[in-house]
Design a protein around this motif. Structure first.
Motif, mmCIF file in Angstrom:
data_model
loop_
_atom_site.group_PDB
_atom_site.id
_atom_site.type_symbol
_atom_site.label_atom_id
_atom_site.label_comp_id
_atom_site.label_asym_id
_atom_site.label_seq_id
_atom_site.Cartn_x
_atom_site.Cartn_y
_atom_site.Cartn_z
ATOM 1 N N HIS A 43 66.131 55.893 56.045
ATOM 2 C CA HIS A 43 67.193 56.145 55.081
ATOM 3 C C HIS A 43 67.151 57.567 54.519
ATOM 4 N N ARG B 250 70.289 57.557 52.022
ATOM 5 C CA ARG B 250 71.258 56.471 52.177
ATOM 6 C C ARG B 250 70.686 55.203 51.550
ATOM 7 N N GLU C 217 71.199 51.391 50.984
ATOM 8 C CA GLU C 217 72.024 50.350 51.588
ATOM 9 C C GLU C 217 71.349 48.970 51.613
ATOM 10 N N LYS D 274 76.830 50.229 50.101
ATOM 11 C CA LYS D 274 75.907 51.349 50.292
ATOM 12 C C LYS D 274 76.436 52.574 49.545
#
Length: 386
Positions: free
Chosen positions: A245, A254, A256, A277
């Motif tokens: 991520h 990221r 999510e 996300k």
């Protein structure tokens, strides 16, 4: 129809014994005969069928209670309380209805909802409540108000009402004795985690981070605590991060997935609290922190913030043990819960001129929430000369 034939292995049969519905089944090479305590009526038969399905499922999942206490009617269980005399209970059992309601809802609920919300209600009914029958609904309400916070009492009564609404529709009971009880309880402002805003100052933040780095027992969590302070990330989202991520050039993160508690323990589930996300930008300080903890031979599945044993971090235990212990060592720092790391970041971002919409995007809130709960608190009022 009530069967009079021998039940096959792993199945539960419903029979009539002494004018009462009885569950008959085999487990561990032993034949069990369990009275439900219910007379043979249409409504009671539905309850018996649900209890039978629960036993079959527990046998199948190797979760069978060999003491049978889980399956016995509540009227057979003796209740002892230090301040109340034993109560002789009559009427429909709230405990039995809640068990049946939970089984009915199980397939539509997330593991975390079952483990936290529904299991806590089960414990409230079976461990703490001194009265467990629907004909004592008012006494149950009064006990909840006297022994729980307004928010907790309100949530519990709301669940009891939902359970009884289902039972009415299922023709198990005639009416809902808890209807509208929850609406009478007023919850003081500031009881909600997202809106109980009491941020740390910059110096307090830095002292907390340093205290974790120097703590003999909890220094392992120092990078996570610093990450929470400088990102405003929800703890459940932070502990779910894996190196896949984190952008390889350390420009974005990221978010999510989140780590939640299920009936089988901690699990990582896709999606966040308010969205699927979001992307968070990495500045120099955050990049330095991440580079300092990145393993040499890292894979995408490796956890960014593992527990000392390499597992998912239990945020609840972290809050109750490490966070509380470390903050107690800091003089003149008022204790506030772990979630205040998020409120601290948002408040500091606004004070440093970050646009409300940008802050909302970074932390996964709406601009309306930021305006309502933070923007007014983060600005110093100024009256110009005129």
């Amino acid at each position: 129809m009530v069967s009079q034939h021998k039940a096959s292995k792993g199945t539960v049969q419903i029979k009539i014994s002494n004018d009462r519905l009885q569950l008959v089944f085999s487990f561990g090479g032993k034949r069990h005969y369990l009275s439900t305590g219910f007379p043979d009526t249409k409504a009671n038969r539905k309850l018996a069928e649900m209890k039978a399905r629960q036993i079959e499922l527990d046998i199948l999942c190797n979760n069978f209670d060999i003491t049978l206490g889980k399956y016995k009617p509540q009227s057979e269980q003796i209740i002892f309380t230090p301040s109340l005399t034993p109560v002789v209970e009559t009427g429909a059992s709230l405990a039995d209805l809640w068990d049946s309601y939970t089984e009915y809802k199980r397939s539509s609920l997330s593991p975390s909802t079952l483990a936290k919300g529904y299991k806590s209600i089960y414990r409230c009914i079976n461990v703490f409540l001194p009265i467990k029958t629907l004909d004592k609904a008012v006494a149950i309400r009064d006990w909840l108000i006297a022994n729980k916070s307004p928010l907790s009492a309100k949530k519990t009564l709301t669940q009891f009402s939902a359970c009884c609404n289902w039972a009415v529709k299922s023709q198990l009971i005639e009416d809902n004795p808890f209807e509208d009880m929850a609406s009478d309880i007023k919850v003081p402002k500031g009881n909600f985690e997202e809106t109980d805003i009491n941020p740390f100052s910059v110096s307090e933040r830095d002292r907390i981070i340093q205290a974790f780095k120097e703590n003999r027992y909890y220094k392992h969590y120092a990078p996570l605590i610093e990450f929470l302070f400088i990102t405003g990330c929800r703890p459940s989202e932070a502990v779910a991060l894996q190196w896949k991520h984190i952008a390889s050039d350390f420009t974005i993160i990221r978010l999510e997935q989140a780590v939640v508690l299920s009936l089988s323990g901690l699990i990582c589930k896709p999606g966040l609290k308010t969205q699927k996300k979001r992307v968070f930008p990495i500045n120099n300080r955050l990049a330095g922190l991440l580079k300092s903890i990145q393993p040499v031979d890292v894979s995408g599945e490796t956890k960014v913030f593992p527990s000392p044993e390499g597992n998912w971090i239990d945020v609840h235990n972290l809050s109750k043990r490490a966070w509380k212990t470390v903050l107690k060592t800091l003089d003149s720092v008022e204790y506030r819960n772990l979630y205040q790391t998020r409120h601290t970041f948002i408040t500091m971002a606004l004070k440093n001129g970050v646009d409300v919409k940008d802050v909302a995007t970074m932390v996964g809130n709406s601009p309306e929430i930021i305006y309502r709960h933070y923007a007014g608190q983060s600005r110093e009022l100024f009256l110009p000369e005129f």
